[in-house]
Write a protein that holds these residues in place. Structure first.
Motif, PDB file in Angstrom:
ATOM      1  N   LEU A 192       5.695   6.306  -8.164  1.00  0.00           N
ATOM      2  CA  LEU A 192       4.354   6.869  -8.320  1.00  0.00           C
ATOM      3  C   LEU A 192       4.046   7.612  -7.037  1.00  0.00           C
ATOM      4  CD1 LEU A 192       1.467   6.958  -9.666  1.00  0.00           C
ATOM      5  CD2 LEU A 192       1.021   4.830  -8.399  1.00  0.00           C
ATOM      6  N   THR A 193       3.777   8.905  -7.129  1.00  0.00           N
ATOM      7  CA  THR A 193       3.390   9.651  -5.936  1.00  0.00           C
ATOM      8  C   THR A 193       1.868   9.730  -5.879  1.00  0.00           C
ATOM      9  OG1 THR A 193       3.639  11.744  -7.111  1.00  0.00           O
ATOM     10  CG2 THR A 193       5.530  10.981  -5.827  1.00  0.00           C
ATOM     11  N   GLY A 194       1.361  10.060  -4.692  1.00  0.00           N
ATOM     12  CA  GLY A 194      -0.079  10.134  -4.516  1.00  0.00           C
ATOM     13  C   GLY A 194      -0.720   8.777  -4.313  1.00  0.00           C
ATOM     14  N   ALA A 195       0.074   7.810  -3.841  1.00  0.00           N
ATOM     15  CA  ALA A 195      -0.451   6.462  -3.601  1.00  0.00           C
ATOM     16  C   ALA A 195       0.293   5.845  -2.423  1.00  0.00           C
ATOM     17  CB  ALA A 195      -0.292   5.592  -4.838  1.00  0.00           C
ATOM     18  N   LEU A 196      -0.392   4.959  -1.745  1.00  0.00           N
ATOM     19  CA  LEU A 196       0.199   4.160  -0.670  1.00  0.00           C
ATOM     20  C   LEU A 196       0.169   2.706  -1.111  1.00  0.00           C
ATOM     21  CD1 LEU A 196      -1.577   5.829   2.377  1.00  0.00           C
ATOM     22  CD2 LEU A 196       0.798   6.160   1.640  1.00  0.00           C
ATOM     23  N   LEU A 197       1.060   1.913  -0.567  1.00  0.00           N
ATOM     24  CA  LEU A 197       1.155   0.512  -0.937  1.00  0.00           C
ATOM     25  C   LEU A 197       0.658  -0.364   0.204  1.00  0.00           C
ATOM     26  CD1 LEU A 197       2.184  -0.939  -3.465  1.00  0.00           C
ATOM     27  CD2 LEU A 197       4.373  -1.243  -2.302  1.00  0.00           C
ATOM     28  N   GLU A 256      -7.728  -1.556 -11.301  1.00  0.00           N
ATOM     29  CA  GLU A 256      -8.128  -0.721 -12.433  1.00  0.00           C
ATOM     30  C   GLU A 256      -6.842  -0.293 -13.129  1.00  0.00           C
ATOM     31  OE1 GLU A 256     -11.219   0.046 -13.545  1.00  0.00           O
ATOM     32  OE2 GLU A 256     -12.079  -1.176 -11.948  1.00  0.00           O
ATOM     33  N   ARG A 257      -6.849  -0.293 -14.448  1.00  0.00           N
ATOM     34  CA  ARG A 257      -5.691   0.207 -15.200  1.00  0.00           C
ATOM     35  C   ARG A 257      -5.948   1.677 -15.500  1.00  0.00           C
ATOM     36  NH1 ARG A 257      -5.423   0.135 -20.688  1.00  0.00           N
ATOM     37  NH2 ARG A 257      -6.516  -1.848 -20.881  1.00  0.00           N
ATOM     38  N   VAL A 258      -5.072   2.538 -14.976  1.00  0.00           N
ATOM     39  CA  VAL A 258      -5.240   3.982 -15.113  1.00  0.00           C
ATOM     40  C   VAL A 258      -3.940   4.605 -15.628  1.00  0.00           C
ATOM     41  CG1 VAL A 258      -7.005   4.124 -13.294  1.00  0.00           C
ATOM     42  CG2 VAL A 258      -4.597   4.406 -12.691  1.00  0.00           C
ATOM     43  N   ALA A 259      -4.058   5.714 -16.319  1.00  0.00           N
ATOM     44  CA  ALA A 259      -2.879   6.461 -16.775  1.00  0.00           C
ATOM     45  C   ALA A 259      -2.518   7.473 -15.699  1.00  0.00           C
ATOM     46  CB  ALA A 259      -3.179   7.156 -18.098  1.00  0.00           C
ATOM     47  N   ARG A 260      -1.282   7.403 -15.222  1.00  0.00           N
ATOM     48  CA  ARG A 260      -0.807   8.307 -14.180  1.00  0.00           C
ATOM     49  C   ARG A 260       0.614   8.750 -14.511  1.00  0.00           C
ATOM     50  NH1 ARG A 260      -5.385   8.333 -13.413  1.00  0.00           N
ATOM     51  NH2 ARG A 260      -6.549   7.757 -11.555  1.00  0.00           N
ATOM     52  N   ASP A 261       0.991   9.906 -13.976  1.00  0.00           N
ATOM     53  CA  ASP A 261       2.371  10.359 -14.105  1.00  0.00           C
ATOM     54  C   ASP A 261       3.222   9.636 -13.080  1.00  0.00           C
ATOM     55  OD1 ASP A 261       1.861  12.141 -16.154  1.00  0.00           O
ATOM     56  OD2 ASP A 261       1.580  13.843 -14.820  1.00  0.00           O
ATOM     57  N   VAL A 262       4.322   9.075 -13.536  1.00  0.00           N
ATOM     58  CA  VAL A 262       5.320   8.484 -12.653  1.00  0.00           C
ATOM     59  C   VAL A 262       6.632   9.222 -12.897  1.00  0.00           C
ATOM     60  CG1 VAL A 262       4.178   6.236 -12.576  1.00  0.00           C
ATOM     61  CG2 VAL A 262       5.970   6.624 -14.238  1.00  0.00           C
ATOM     62  N   THR A 263       7.509   9.184 -11.921  1.00  0.00           N
ATOM     63  CA  THR A 263       8.759   9.931 -11.986  1.00  0.00           C
ATOM     64  C   THR A 263       9.937   8.982 -12.135  1.00  0.00           C
ATOM     65  OG1 THR A 263       7.782  11.610 -10.562  1.00  0.00           O
ATOM     66  CG2 THR A 263      10.176  11.643 -10.795  1.00  0.00           C
ATOM     67  N   GLY A 271      14.418  12.463 -12.653  1.00  0.00           N
ATOM     68  CA  GLY A 271      13.287  13.210 -12.104  1.00  0.00           C
ATOM     69  C   GLY A 271      12.230  13.630 -13.103  1.00  0.00           C
ATOM     70  N   THR A 272      12.313  13.143 -14.337  1.00  0.00           N
ATOM     71  CA  THR A 272      11.301  13.513 -15.323  1.00  0.00           C
ATOM     72  C   THR A 272      10.027  12.706 -15.112  1.00  0.00           C
ATOM     73  OG1 THR A 272      12.154  11.936 -16.953  1.00  0.00           O
ATOM     74  CG2 THR A 272      12.972  14.206 -17.096  1.00  0.00           C
TER      75      THR A 272
END
Length: 144
Positions: free
Chosen positions: A37-42, A97-104, A109-110
């Motif tokens: 998941l991009t756009g996030a930090l852990l 929160e449960r959210v829909a996000r694009d993961v790779t 790489g899809t």
């Protein structure tokens, strides 16, 4: 028409080899594959991590698995994961929160739209201010 049933992106205790994987996912999944998941930090939590979304979508990445539920287990699994993550739609006390996000997918790489449990807004503010960042975005690797 049936509503879409996106896969789940898991990055903590639900990953293979972690304590909640067998309790919640064994026998309910059709596929599990490495993803990010991009756009996030852990950030480290009390025994489990939090993915915290960032403003700049190009900043940060969280590593985990993309989990596709068996069709006959989907509803039961969604409800079980919501309970595990103490997520109730619209509840201001949520930790996640449960959210829909694009993961790779790591393999090819899809991008795939998936459910992701991210830190709820109040939790995210606290973690950004004084949380322990997990460098590299991989909770399992950081614990080794």
């Amino acid at each position: 028409m049936r509503p879409p049933r996106p896969p789940f992106f898991v990055y903590g205790t639900l990953r293979p080899g972690e304590p909640n994987h067998d309790l919640f996912l064994r026998g309910r999944t059709g596929a599990e594959e490495p993803a990010r998941l991009t756009g996030a930090l852990l950030y480290d939590g009390p025994g489990y991590p939090y993915a915290v979304e960032v403003e700049d979508a190009g900043e940060g990445a969280v590593y985990g698995e993309l989990v596709t539920a068996l069709p006959e287990a989907y509803g039961e699994l969604l409800a079980a994961l919501d309970r595990l993550e103490e997520y109730t739609p619209g509840d201001p006390r949520n930790l996640y929160e449960r959210v829909a996000r694009d993961v790779t997918r790591e393999a090819d790489g899809t991008a795939v739209r998936a459910w992701v449990y991210v830190a709820a807004p109040a939790v995210a503010v606290r973690l950004r201010a004084r949380g322990k960042l997990i460098e590299g975005g991989d909770w399992r690797a950081a614990r080794r």
